[in-house]
Design a protein around this motif. Structure first.
Motif, short mmCIF file in Angstrom:
data_model
loop_
_atom_site.label_atom_id
_atom_site.label_comp_id
_atom_site.label_asym_id
_atom_site.label_seq_id
_atom_site.Cartn_x
_atom_site.Cartn_y
_atom_site.Cartn_z
N TYR A 4 9.46 6.36 -20.61
CA TYR A 4 9.63 7.65 -21.30
C TYR A 4 11.05 7.77 -21.85
CZ TYR A 4 11.88 8.99 -16.94
OH TYR A 4 12.70 9.03 -15.84
N SER A 45 13.36 21.83 -18.11
CA SER A 45 11.92 21.68 -18.03
C SER A 45 11.36 20.85 -19.18
CB SER A 45 11.27 23.06 -18.01
OG SER A 45 9.87 22.97 -17.97
N ALA A 48 11.89 17.10 -18.48
CA ALA A 48 11.21 16.81 -17.21
C ALA A 48 9.69 16.75 -17.40
CB ALA A 48 11.56 17.86 -16.16
N ASN A 49 9.14 17.65 -18.19
CA ASN A 49 7.70 17.64 -18.43
C ASN A 49 7.26 16.48 -19.31
OD1 ASN A 49 6.12 19.84 -17.12
ND2 ASN A 49 7.85 21.01 -17.90
N GLU A 52 7.29 13.64 -16.79
CA GLU A 52 6.20 13.75 -15.82
C GLU A 52 4.86 13.41 -16.44
OE1 GLU A 52 4.33 16.72 -12.44
OE2 GLU A 52 6.12 17.36 -13.53
N GLY A 55 4.48 9.74 -16.89
CA GLY A 55 4.26 9.08 -15.61
C GLY A 55 2.86 9.23 -15.07
N ARG A 56 2.10 10.16 -15.57
CA ARG A 56 0.73 10.37 -15.09
C ARG A 56 -0.22 9.26 -15.54
NH1 ARG A 56 -0.33 15.27 -12.17
NH2 ARG A 56 1.78 16.01 -11.77
N TYR A 62 -1.05 13.75 -19.87
CA TYR A 62 0.16 13.61 -20.69
C TYR A 62 0.19 14.71 -21.75
CZ TYR A 62 3.82 10.97 -23.20
OH TYR A 62 4.98 10.56 -23.80
N PHE A 65 1.13 18.06 -20.19
CA PHE A 65 2.55 18.19 -19.89
C PHE A 65 3.40 18.32 -21.16
CE2 PHE A 65 1.28 16.93 -15.67
CZ PHE A 65 2.15 17.65 -14.87
#
Length: 118
Positions: A4, A45, A48-49, A52, A55-56, A62, A65
């Motif tokens: 990412y 945020s 970070a989102n 995250e 990473g899913r 994805y 997020f």
């Protein structure tokens, strides 16, 4: 793409979060648990989102997020506008951050469209 961290949108969002911390570091102490906290949380945020969701390893998660990141970006814009209206900061200080936010929003929308088309 290995990470990412290779995403331009994530890199720009990280830069915006750092700029928000710089902007708010000299804000009034009585705002530390108010607007300062809110604006910093919204700014952090966004990247970070993005991270995250990446990473899913699931396109649906994805996308969700990335949409949350969009919402946090709009929240950040609103906090920046409020800070100018109540006189905590100047319009001159806020304008470049709003421009950065607009650019990040466009990048997010493009990424969401590309992922949704697959």
């Amino acid at each position: 793409m290995k990470s990412y961290r290779d995403l331009v949108v994530w890199q720009c969002a990280m830069d915006l979060a750092v700029a928000v911390y710089e902007l708010t570091k000299n804000w009034p102490r009585d705002e530390i648990y108010g607007l300062t906290s809110q604006i910093r949380r919204a700014a952090t945020s966004v990247p970070a989102n993005i991270a995250e969701g990446y990473g899913r390893e699931n396109r649906g998660s994805y996308l969700q997020f990335l949409r949350i990141a969009q919402g946090s970006l709009k929240e950040l814009e609103t906090h920046l506008l409020i800070s100018g209206r109540i006189g905590i900061t100047s319009a001159q200080a806020v304008e470049p951050l709003l421009a950065d936010s607009e650019r990040i929003g466009k990048l997010l929308r493009g990424l969401i469209r590309r992922l949704a088309e697959k």
